[in-house]
Design an enzyme around this catalytic site. Structure first.
Site, PDB file in Angstrom:
ATOM      1  N   CYS A 198      93.223  74.039   8.512  1.00 18.94           N
ATOM      2  CA  CYS A 198      93.607  72.714   7.995  1.00 18.94           C
ATOM      3  C   CYS A 198      92.788  72.389   6.751  1.00 18.94           C
ATOM      4  O   CYS A 198      93.251  72.600   5.648  1.00 18.94           O
ATOM      5  CB  CYS A 198      93.435  71.628   9.069  1.00 18.94           C
ATOM      6  SG  CYS A 198      93.981  70.018   8.472  1.00 18.94           S
ATOM      7  N   CYS A 232      72.912  35.082  20.820  1.00 13.20           N
ATOM      8  CA  CYS A 232      73.293  35.632  22.134  1.00 13.20           C
ATOM      9  C   CYS A 232      72.205  36.546  22.696  1.00 13.20           C
ATOM     10  O   CYS A 232      72.180  36.823  23.889  1.00 13.20           O
ATOM     11  CB  CYS A 232      74.637  36.345  22.063  1.00 13.20           C
ATOM     12  SG  CYS A 232      74.742  37.661  20.850  1.00 13.20           S
ATOM     13  N   ILE A 261      82.383  48.633  15.858  1.00  8.39           N
ATOM     14  CA  ILE A 261      82.533  50.106  15.748  1.00  8.39           C
ATOM     15  C   ILE A 261      81.162  50.788  15.712  1.00  8.39           C
ATOM     16  O   ILE A 261      81.057  51.961  15.453  1.00  8.39           O
ATOM     17  CB  ILE A 261      83.337  50.447  14.466  1.00  8.39           C
ATOM     18  CG1 ILE A 261      82.593  49.992  13.190  1.00  8.39           C
ATOM     19  CG2 ILE A 261      84.737  49.846  14.518  1.00  8.39           C
ATOM     20  CD1 ILE A 261      83.267  50.454  11.898  1.00  8.39           C
ATOM     21  N   HIS A 277      88.772  48.512  17.670  1.00  8.44           N
ATOM     22  CA  HIS A 277      88.939  48.820  16.244  1.00  8.44           C
ATOM     23  C   HIS A 277      88.339  50.166  15.866  1.00  8.44           C
ATOM     24  O   HIS A 277      88.081  50.422  14.697  1.00  8.44           O
ATOM     25  CB  HIS A 277      88.311  47.709  15.390  1.00  8.44           C
ATOM     26  CG  HIS A 277      89.069  46.425  15.518  1.00  8.44           C
ATOM     27  ND1 HIS A 277      88.515  45.212  15.204  1.00  8.44           N
ATOM     28  CD2 HIS A 277      90.322  46.153  15.963  1.00  8.44           C
ATOM     29  CE1 HIS A 277      89.418  44.254  15.422  1.00  8.44           C
ATOM     30  NE2 HIS A 277      90.509  44.806  15.891  1.00  8.44           N
ATOM     31  N   CYS A 335      88.535  68.264   7.197  1.00  9.36           N
ATOM     32  CA  CYS A 335      88.851  68.669   8.573  1.00  9.36           C
ATOM     33  C   CYS A 335      88.359  70.095   8.817  1.00  9.36           C
ATOM     34  O   CYS A 335      88.538  70.974   7.987  1.00  9.36           O
ATOM     35  CB  CYS A 335      90.365  68.615   8.763  1.00  9.36           C
ATOM     36  SG  CYS A 335      90.922  69.116  10.395  1.00  9.36           S
ATOM     37  N   THR A 393      81.976  36.356  18.002  1.00  7.97           N
ATOM     38  CA  THR A 393      83.130  36.631  17.157  1.00  7.97           C
ATOM     39  C   THR A 393      83.669  35.328  16.586  1.00  7.97           C
ATOM     40  O   THR A 393      83.687  34.296  17.255  1.00  7.97           O
ATOM     41  CB  THR A 393      84.246  37.392  17.907  1.00  7.97           C
ATOM     42  OG1 THR A 393      85.345  37.618  17.014  1.00  7.97           O
ATOM     43  CG2 THR A 393      84.744  36.643  19.124  1.00  7.97           C
ATOM     44  N   SER A 394      84.118  35.411  15.336  1.00  5.65           N
ATOM     45  CA  SER A 394      84.662  34.219  14.665  1.00  5.65           C
ATOM     46  C   SER A 394      86.098  33.970  15.114  1.00  5.65           C
ATOM     47  O   SER A 394      86.690  32.958  14.789  1.00  5.65           O
ATOM     48  CB  SER A 394      84.628  34.427  13.148  1.00  5.65           C
ATOM     49  OG  SER A 394      85.350  35.615  12.829  1.00  5.65           O
TER      50      SER A 394
HETATM   51  C1  BV8 Z   1      97.485  44.280  13.185  1.00  6.05           C
HETATM   52  C2  BV8 Z   1      87.763  47.567  10.902  1.00  6.05           C
HETATM   53  C3  BV8 Z   1      99.758  44.721  13.391  1.00  6.05           C
HETATM   54  C4  BV8 Z   1      86.702  48.424  11.286  1.00  6.05           C
HETATM   55  C5  BV8 Z   1      88.483  45.349  11.230  1.00  6.05           C
HETATM   56  C6  BV8 Z   1      99.008  40.214   6.873  1.00  6.05           C
HETATM   57  C7  BV8 Z   1      99.173  41.587   6.686  1.00  6.05           C
HETATM   58  C8  BV8 Z   1      98.717  42.505   7.624  1.00  6.05           C
HETATM   59  C9  BV8 Z   1      98.091  42.063   8.778  1.00  6.05           C
HETATM   60  C10 BV8 Z   1      97.935  40.716   8.925  1.00  6.05           C
HETATM   61  C11 BV8 Z   1      98.375  39.786   8.022  1.00  6.05           C
HETATM   62  N1  BV8 Z   1      98.052  38.540   8.472  1.00  6.05           N
HETATM   63  C12 BV8 Z   1      97.410  38.654   9.657  1.00  6.05           C
HETATM   64  C13 BV8 Z   1      97.367  39.959   9.931  1.00  6.05           C
HETATM   65  C14 BV8 Z   1      96.803  40.525  11.066  1.00  6.05           C
HETATM   66  C15 BV8 Z   1      95.399  41.005  10.669  1.00  6.05           C
HETATM   67  C16 BV8 Z   1      94.490  39.793  10.714  1.00  6.05           C
HETATM   68  O1  BV8 Z   1      94.213  39.311  11.785  1.00  6.05           O
HETATM   69  N2  BV8 Z   1      94.027  39.328   9.556  1.00  6.05           N
HETATM   70  C17 BV8 Z   1      93.170  38.146   9.583  1.00  6.05           C
HETATM   71  C18 BV8 Z   1      92.102  38.264   8.517  1.00  6.05           C
HETATM   72  C19 BV8 Z   1      94.037  36.908   9.432  1.00  6.05           C
HETATM   73  N3  BV8 Z   1      95.076  41.948  11.687  1.00  6.05           N
HETATM   74  C20 BV8 Z   1      95.359  43.221  11.480  1.00  6.05           C
HETATM   75  O2  BV8 Z   1      95.749  43.711  10.456  1.00  6.05           O
HETATM   76  C21 BV8 Z   1      95.158  44.074  12.739  1.00  6.05           C
HETATM   77  N4  BV8 Z   1      96.320  44.855  12.917  1.00  6.05           N
HETATM   78  O3  BV8 Z   1      97.654  43.096  13.282  1.00  6.05           O
HETATM   79  O4  BV8 Z   1      98.478  45.213  13.317  1.00  6.05           O
HETATM   80  C22 BV8 Z   1     100.249  44.524  11.994  1.00  6.05           C
HETATM   81  C23 BV8 Z   1     100.486  45.634  11.210  1.00  6.05           C
HETATM   82  C24 BV8 Z   1     101.022  45.448   9.946  1.00  6.05           C
HETATM   83  C25 BV8 Z   1     101.300  44.157   9.494  1.00  6.05           C
HETATM   84  C26 BV8 Z   1     101.015  43.038  10.278  1.00  6.05           C
HETATM   85  C27 BV8 Z   1     100.481  43.210  11.533  1.00  6.05           C
HETATM   86  C28 BV8 Z   1      93.966  44.985  12.543  1.00  6.05           C
HETATM   87  C29 BV8 Z   1      92.700  44.159  12.570  1.00  6.05           C
HETATM   88  C30 BV8 Z   1      91.495  45.081  12.541  1.00  6.05           C
HETATM   89  C31 BV8 Z   1      90.882  45.048  11.184  1.00  6.05           C
HETATM   90  N5  BV8 Z   1      89.679  45.843  11.175  1.00  6.05           N
HETATM   91  N6  BV8 Z   1      87.464  46.160  11.191  1.00  6.05           N
HETATM   92  C32 BV8 Z   1      85.494  48.039  10.492  1.00  6.05           C
HETATM   93  O5  BV8 Z   1      85.444  48.399   9.304  1.00  6.05           O
HETATM   94  O6  BV8 Z   1      84.641  47.378  11.080  1.00  6.05           O
HETATM   95  S1  BV8 Z   1      88.256  43.686  11.360  1.00  6.05           S
HETATM   96  C33 BV8 Z   1      86.608  43.222  11.385  1.00  6.05           C
HETATM   97  O7  BV8 Z   1      86.584  41.798  11.410  1.00  6.05           O
HETATM   98  C34 BV8 Z   1      85.941  43.603  12.674  1.00  6.05           C
HETATM   99  O8  BV8 Z   1      86.399  44.790  13.215  1.00  6.05           O
HETATM  100  C35 BV8 Z   1      86.212  42.455  13.588  1.00  6.05           C
HETATM  101  O9  BV8 Z   1      87.227  42.763  14.471  1.00  6.05           O
HETATM  102  C36 BV8 Z   1      86.813  41.436  12.724  1.00  6.05           C
HETATM  103  C37 BV8 Z   1      86.340  40.078  13.099  1.00  6.05           C
HETATM  104  O10 BV8 Z   1      85.014  39.975  12.788  1.00  6.05           O
HETATM  105  P1  BV8 Z   1      83.974  39.407  13.878  1.00  6.05           P
HETATM  106  O11 BV8 Z   1      83.608  40.526  14.754  1.00  6.05           O
HETATM  107  O12 BV8 Z   1      84.460  38.171  14.529  1.00  6.05           O
HETATM  108  O13 BV8 Z   1      82.771  39.102  12.896  1.00  6.05           O
HETATM  109  P2  BV8 Z   1      82.587  37.828  11.962  1.00  6.05           P
HETATM  110  O14 BV8 Z   1      81.528  38.167  10.980  1.00  6.05           O
HETATM  111  O15 BV8 Z   1      83.910  37.322  11.489  1.00  6.05           O
HETATM  112  O16 BV8 Z   1      82.018  36.737  12.975  1.00  6.05           O
HETATM  113  C38 BV8 Z   1      80.755  36.931  13.591  1.00  6.05           C
HETATM  114  C39 BV8 Z   1      80.568  35.802  14.567  1.00  6.05           C
HETATM  115  O17 BV8 Z   1      79.324  35.970  15.239  1.00  6.05           O
HETATM  116  C40 BV8 Z   1      80.527  34.447  13.894  1.00  6.05           C
HETATM  117  O18 BV8 Z   1      81.301  33.525  14.650  1.00  6.05           O
HETATM  118  C41 BV8 Z   1      79.025  34.065  13.956  1.00  6.05           C
HETATM  119  O19 BV8 Z   1      78.867  32.661  14.090  1.00  6.05           O
HETATM  120  C42 BV8 Z   1      78.605  34.761  15.223  1.00  6.05           C
HETATM  121  N7  BV8 Z   1      77.186  35.142  15.289  1.00  6.05           N
HETATM  122  C43 BV8 Z   1      76.386  35.574  14.273  1.00  6.05           C
HETATM  123  N8  BV8 Z   1      75.150  35.847  14.769  1.00  6.05           N
HETATM  124  C44 BV8 Z   1      75.185  35.603  16.112  1.00  6.05           C
HETATM  125  C45 BV8 Z   1      76.480  35.154  16.446  1.00  6.05           C
HETATM  126  N9  BV8 Z   1      76.831  34.817  17.697  1.00  6.05           N
HETATM  127  C46 BV8 Z   1      75.886  34.920  18.655  1.00  6.05           C
HETATM  128  N10 BV8 Z   1      74.623  35.361  18.414  1.00  6.05           N
HETATM  129  C47 BV8 Z   1      74.243  35.702  17.164  1.00  6.05           C
HETATM  130  N11 BV8 Z   1      72.986  36.117  16.943  1.00  6.05           N
HETATM  131 ZN    ZN Z   2      93.194  68.653  10.052  1.00  4.29          ZN
END
Ligand code: BV8
Ligand code: ZN
Length: 301
Positions: free
Chosen positions: A204, A285, A134, A150, A199, A242-243
């Protein structure tokens, strides 16, 4: 989750379970020359990115060392329930991340993707970024075909009239001026709702929220459909920094691999889905992507 998504999600999880149970995982290739041959032929490339693509810009990731979810609990800061309970704390979190971005710039990975999009467009080839981030760094690097799955750190949405607007004010409201990292334990530091971002629409004045997708919230249907179309049409997919633990984004690259389309993962370490891909390039990367996306011999000079 939309019916389509649920069905896809369930089908994908079933396929993956069957696949993992029946097939011995094969090691992905790290042969850059072989990847470059595939890249040379690709006409439609999807680049899926996560927080790791911004790591070398100094932007904290979520789950790695120093990651946001190492320090805070997502359920306290990135769910609709958290916002309902304590909008002040959630706004402090997003205010903190907005202010952090003030001193951050795109890195060589963002630039390599943006330059590749421009160069290949002249050859009638398409590059599109589908990002979970984001932070707007892809846009600031010059990428144009971007889908922010997101949402966006610099966009607000009214909790009452739904009005959406860009906002790069620093701070976003006076009450947050000078506020640093959020402290979920601080009781008295809560900012009263009327002093939080409001807002500006005529008549509003309701409280606004960050226009981002929190856990438990659906992604924008239209955006999901457009991303799905790109994934269904692409002939090469890169999955960068991404993880792959957050759904539905986590199922996109394995889905493409399941279609027999080459997928290359760029990460500093293997992930839970690495073995579903044909290529995995280990390393920051900011170094691996510029090498992977550099002009090839056959491209027009
Ligand atoms: C949904 C918000 C339908 C903005 C984010 C139980 C209840 C409710 C939902 C769920 C549930 N169980 C599962 C779910 C679904 C849930 C989910 O997936 N949960 C996970 C934890 C299991 N998903 C949701 O809720 C999604 N909506 O499913 O809707 C629904 C509705 C109701 C009920 C059920 C389902 C919404 C998901 C969006 C959440 N919002 N962010 C903000 O504040 O940023 S998530 C946040 O983490 C990020 O936005 C991103 O998308 C996400 C993943 O993170 P990554 O980007 O992968 O970052 P991370 O740190 O994890 O990894 C970094 C990687 O980079 C690593 O691998 C590292 O090794 C690597 N790296 C580091 N440095 C480098 C590198 N690689 C290369 N070069 C480098 N230098
Ligand atoms: Zn408004």
């Amino acid at each position: 989750m939309s019916l389509l998504l649920t069905r896809k999600f369930a089908q994908y999880s079933l396929n993956l379970t069957v696949k993992m149970a029946t097939e011995t995982p094969k090691q992905p290739s790290s042969d850059m020359a072989a990847f470059r041959k595939v890249f040379d032929k690709a006409r439609h490339i999807v680049v899926l990115t996560g927080a790791g693509v911004s790591a070398e810009s100094g932007v904290p990731t979520f789950r790695g060392a120093g990651g946001l979810w190492r320090k805070w609990r997502a359920q306290d800061l990135a769910t609709p329930w958290a916002f309902q309970d304590n909008p002040s704390l959630v706004w402090e979190f997003y205010h903190y991340r907005r202010e952090v971005m003030g001193s951050k710039n795109p890195n060589k990975a963002h630039e390599a993707i943006a330059n590749c999009e421009k160069r290949l467009a002249k050859q009638g080839r398409r590059v599109v970024v589908v990002t979970q981030n984001i932070d707007e760094l892809h846009k600031r690097a010059g990428s144009e075909n971007i889908m922010e799955l997101h949402g966006n750190l610099f966009t607000t949405r009214c909790t009452k009239c739904g009005h959406i607007e860009k906002n790069h004010d620093s701070p976003i409201c006076e009450a947050l001026r000078g506020k640093g990292e959020p402290d979920p334990t601080a009781e008295d530091a809560r900012i009263s709702p009327e002093l939080l971002p409001r807002c500006k629409q005529e008549g509003c004045g309701a409280m606004t929220r960050p226009h981002v997708v929190w856990f438990g919230e659906n992604l924008n249907e239209a955006l999901l459909d457009s991303a799905q179309k790109e994934l269904d049409l692409c002939d090469l997919c890169l999955v960068v920094g991404t993880s792959s633990v957050v759904y539905p984004a986590a199922m996109f690259a394995p889905q493409v691999a399941n279609r027999g389309v080459p997928v290359a993962e760029f990460n500093i370490e293997p992930t839970s889905v690495t073995n579903s891909f044909g290529f995995h390039f280990t390393g920051p990367c900011g170094s691996t992507l510029p090498e992977a996306l550099a002009p090839t011999e056959s491209e027009p000079k």
